[in-house]
Design a protein around this motif. Structure first.
Motif, short mmCIF file in Angstrom:
data_model
loop_
_atom_site.label_atom_id
_atom_site.label_comp_id
_atom_site.label_asym_id
_atom_site.label_seq_id
_atom_site.Cartn_x
_atom_site.Cartn_y
_atom_site.Cartn_z
N LEU A 93 9.63 5.95 -1.85
CA LEU A 93 8.78 6.51 -0.82
C LEU A 93 9.51 7.66 -0.13
CD1 LEU A 93 7.69 3.07 0.48
CD2 LEU A 93 6.08 4.75 -0.40
N PRO A 151 1.51 6.14 -6.60
CA PRO A 151 2.82 5.53 -6.30
C PRO A 151 3.92 6.13 -7.18
CG PRO A 151 1.11 3.86 -6.52
CD PRO A 151 0.51 5.14 -6.98
N HIS A 159 -3.30 0.40 -3.66
CA HIS A 159 -2.62 -0.90 -3.70
C HIS A 159 -1.72 -0.89 -4.92
CE1 HIS A 159 -2.56 -5.40 -4.67
NE2 HIS A 159 -1.82 -5.22 -3.59
N TYR A 178 4.11 -2.48 3.27
CA TYR A 178 4.41 -3.58 2.36
C TYR A 178 3.62 -4.81 2.80
CZ TYR A 178 8.44 -0.66 1.09
OH TYR A 178 9.25 0.36 0.67
N LEU A 223 0.86 -1.18 0.00
CA LEU A 223 0.00 0.00 0.00
C LEU A 223 0.89 1.23 0.00
CD1 LEU A 223 -2.46 -1.15 2.81
CD2 LEU A 223 -2.77 -1.41 0.34
N CYS A 224 0.48 2.27 -0.74
CA CYS A 224 1.35 3.43 -0.87
C CYS A 224 0.56 4.66 -1.26
CB CYS A 224 2.42 3.14 -1.92
SG CYS A 224 3.44 4.55 -2.34
N GLY A 225 0.58 5.69 -0.42
CA GLY A 225 -0.03 6.97 -0.75
C GLY A 225 -1.55 6.94 -0.71
N HIS A 273 2.45 4.12 4.00
CA HIS A 273 2.65 2.90 3.22
C HIS A 273 2.70 1.68 4.13
CE1 HIS A 273 6.69 4.25 4.41
NE2 HIS A 273 7.06 2.99 4.35
N LEU A 279 -5.62 3.85 1.09
CA LEU A 279 -4.34 3.87 0.37
C LEU A 279 -4.42 3.10 -0.95
CD1 LEU A 279 -1.77 3.28 3.26
CD2 LEU A 279 -2.92 5.39 2.57
#
Length: 390
Positions: free
Chosen positions: A248, A297, A237, A256, A145-147, A254, A235
């Protein structure tokens, strides 16, 4: 000349509970220990410094910064290795987390020191005074997950859970200014008062056949009852194929979720967590440093560095990464005058004529090494400072 040859490193594997028992042994051809092997550390961070000839790398650097780091690196970053290299083997979700800016890290570190919080105290948040930008390059299929999603997209995902109690959050996301709406809903999701609603949403996730919710249902199965389960729905995916990389920066939330990857970061261990973890959670401090602006991302496309060489150049002066696909033919000349760490992940990598690395093995290449070269047949990664990358 001292420090004029590459030095084989003895490294530390961290047995965090999210790590895989078998992934690193299978990758490196070693025997499983029976406990999770989560992070292989290569570098000079005082928390787990690698050693060369039995001497911690941070001590070797402190004895002779000019020879080990080179004048440019020592002048820019001080008498410390500016990056930390890791291999991650992720079996279950890592913590939902964020990293501070340099100013935030300096202030937080000074405050906790002034309050007398021991460095090894469970409640300690700031382990050093550095920011911690990072980049992960996938060795296997990798995801996390990111941002923050756009508020509209996040609202749509929450709506598909079919939980009436989520309506106020959904309406806030659809009606408010984007960053403020995300801040308001994220804070509400993590509040203890939301525990009954989180439990209802978690049950809906586990029962949902919706394929777009499958990743989040997996998080709920791995971390039952955790406050970060619902917050993670806000967030993006992101999935990485082998060779793809994700960067990042400070403030980006985020987590992982699975896979094996080579990770490089500034030489820091500052992590602020709010869920999906058994480690210390510091929601107030995390809320202070999170960037709530929606953002996609930040993928890092490798640039060709010559035949079989792929350069990953993220916007961080402390680090850059090169992947070498070694064919047994010509050797690659490594950047000189800067400190490097070479990691072999497959096959065999030779440094000069005397040092051979096999999967999982690494070596420190001091700046004083003249015209360092890597050859062999397999795959190797070179970590180095990014500030001097052309």
């Amino acid at each position: 000349m001292p420090h004029a040859t590459p030095m084989r490193l003895a490294t530390t594997i961290r047995p965090y509970d999210w790590g895989s028992v078998t992934a690193l042994p299978e990758l490196f051809g070693t025997e499983p220990t029976g406990e999770p092997q989560a992070e292989l550390w290569m570098g000079a961070h005082p928390g787990a410094p690698s050693t060369a000839g039995g001497v911690p790398l941070n001590e070797l650097i402190a004895r002779d910064p000019a020879a080990t780091l080179g004048e440019r690196c020592a002048e820019r970053f001080g008498p410390v290795l500016p990056y930390l290299l890791k291999v991650l083997a992720i079996e279950r979700p890592l913590s939902l987390q964020v990293h501070p800016t340099t100013a935030q890290a300096e202030a937080g570190y000074a405050d906790e020191n002034a309050r007398g919080i021991p460095m090894d105290d469970y409640t300690r948040t700031y382990k050093d005074a550095s920011h911690k930008p990072e980049m992960v390059c996938a060795l296997t299929p990798f995801h996390g997950l990111c941002g923050f999603r756009s508020p509209e997209a996040a609202a749509g995902l929450l709506d598909r859970l079919g939980v009436p109690g989520l309506r106020p959050w959904i309406e806030t996301l659809r009606a408010g200014e984007p960053a403020q709406a995300l801040r308001t809903v994220f804070a509400a999701m993590l509040d203890d008062a939301a525990r009954p609603l989180r439990a209802e949403a978690e049950a809906a996730l586990l029962a949902s056949p919706d394929p777009d919710l499958a990743v989040h249902a997996g998080i709920a199965r791995a971390c039952p009852g955790d406050p970060g389960i619902v917050a993670a729905l806000l967030l993006h995916h992101v999935t990485l194929r082998p060779g793809e990389a994700l960067y990042l920066g400070a403030g980006v939330p985020h987590a992982y979720l699975g896979g094996i990857g080579v990770e490089i970061m500034a030489n820091s261990d500052n992590v602020l967590r709010c869920g999906l973890t058994t480690k210390h959670v510091d929601v107030p401090e995390l809320m202070r440093v999170v960037d709530f602006a929606p953002s996609g991302p930040h993928l890092v496309e490798p640039a060709a560095g010559g035949p079989g060489a792929y350069d990953y150049r993220p916007p961080a002066p402390e680090f850059a990464l090169t992947r070498y696909e070694l064919t047994g033919a010509d050797a690659h000349t490594l950047p000189g005058g800067v400190p490097g760490i070479v990691l072999c992940v497959e096959g065999e990598a030779r440094l000069g004529d005397d040092l051979t690395l096999r999967p999982g093995q690494s070596a420190f290449v001091p700046a004083a090494v003249p015209s360092p070269r890597v050859s062999g047949k397999g795959t190797a990664y070179l970590a180095r400072p990014g500030a001097f990358t052309k």
